[in-house]
Scaffold this active site. Structure first.
Site, PDB file in Angstrom:
ATOM      1  N   ILE A 211       8.490  -0.523   2.352  1.00  0.00           N
ATOM      2  CA  ILE A 211       7.052  -0.517   2.098  1.00  0.00           C
ATOM      3  C   ILE A 211       6.729  -1.374   0.880  1.00  0.00           C
ATOM      4  O   ILE A 211       7.379  -1.254  -0.161  1.00  0.00           O
ATOM      5  CB  ILE A 211       6.549   0.923   1.856  1.00  0.00           C
ATOM      6  CG1 ILE A 211       6.844   1.802   3.078  1.00  0.00           C
ATOM      7  CG2 ILE A 211       5.056   0.935   1.546  1.00  0.00           C
ATOM      8  CD1 ILE A 211       6.675   3.285   2.825  1.00  0.00           C
ATOM      9  N   CYS A 212       5.732  -2.233   1.027  1.00  0.00           N
ATOM     10  CA  CYS A 212       5.278  -3.064  -0.088  1.00  0.00           C
ATOM     11  C   CYS A 212       3.926  -2.551  -0.562  1.00  0.00           C
ATOM     12  O   CYS A 212       2.940  -2.611   0.173  1.00  0.00           O
ATOM     13  CB  CYS A 212       5.156  -4.521   0.358  1.00  0.00           C
ATOM     14  SG  CYS A 212       4.473  -5.601  -0.931  1.00  0.00           S
ATOM     15  N   VAL A 213       3.898  -2.027  -1.788  1.00  0.00           N
ATOM     16  CA  VAL A 213       2.646  -1.559  -2.373  1.00  0.00           C
ATOM     17  C   VAL A 213       2.747  -1.740  -3.884  1.00  0.00           C
ATOM     18  O   VAL A 213       3.817  -1.542  -4.473  1.00  0.00           O
ATOM     19  CB  VAL A 213       2.370  -0.081  -1.985  1.00  0.00           C
ATOM     20  CG1 VAL A 213       3.446   0.842  -2.513  1.00  0.00           C
ATOM     21  CG2 VAL A 213       1.000   0.362  -2.452  1.00  0.00           C
TER      22      VAL A 213
END
Length: 209
Positions: free
Chosen positions: A97-99
């Site tokens: 996940i990219c956040v």
């Protein structure tokens, strides 16, 4: 992501106690639509079930996510993954996940609850500008209806509550009692066949997309 490697021995006793305390608080008073799954033998292996938010292509799905704490936690952010397959701009093929919360916006006082709530918010408001899945990001920006259809289809195939046993709300899914099974066995078999046929058709459609 699937490695059994643990960082428990590298975390300070204080950090372990802090993480365990927060997980237990979340188990007692869970955030809406999130159920944490505690692994008492390894607090660095944190998993949770997140209900797909209503009004999104992920609605009615249940998504299993995993947080991996490294030896420098909480000074450095954990890595986060979707273990359930999902079509989303900010989720890579391996589930990572990219956040920003887990990158440049990370602060040591942000806890596990904040991370899981951020991931849930990502299902409501994806960020196509920092896409790990470029196809999903481009589709969201240029052909939202196609993106929504693809994401919904993936949710129906991979994120059904029955695959997890329970939803994040804690309610049992598709778990008929003995008396129910006795009277509804034939109906269930017919329904299962219909569902299986429908899933096969959806998978064929996905391949054509």
């Amino acid at each position: 992501m699937s490695s059994q490697y643990s960082n428990v021995e590298n975390l300070s006793p204080q950090t372990i106690r802090q993480v365990m305390r927060e997980l237990q608080e979340m188990e007692t008073t869970p955030p809406e639509g999130i159920k944490v799954l505690i692994n008492e033998s390894d607090v660095t292996d944190i998993q949770a079930l997140i209900d797909g938010p209503a009004g999104t292509p992920y609605a009615a799905g249940v998504f299993r996510v995993k947080l991996t704490l490294n030896k420098d936690f909480p000074q450095t952010p954990p890595k986060a993954y979707f273990l359930t397959k999902i079509f989303h701009p900010n989720v890579a093929a391996n589930g990572e996940i990219c956040v920003n919360t887990l990158k440049k916006d990370w602060k040591p006082d942000l806890g596990i609850k904040h991370i899981l709530l951020t991931i849930k918010c990502l299902l409501i408001v994806p960020n196509p500008e920092s896409a790990l899945n470029e196809e999903a990001g481009k589709m969201l920006l240029e052909r939202y209806d196609d993106y929504s259809q693809r994401a919904r289809m993936m949710t129906e195939i991979h994120a059904q509550p029955a695959k997890c046993g329970v939803g994040a709300s804690g309610d049992a899914k598709d778990d008929d009692g003995p008396s129910t099974k006795k009277h509804a066995g034939l109906d269930k078999k017919l329904q299962d066949k219909k569902k299986e046929k429908l899933l096969k058709e959806k998978k064929r459609m996905l391949k054509r997309l």
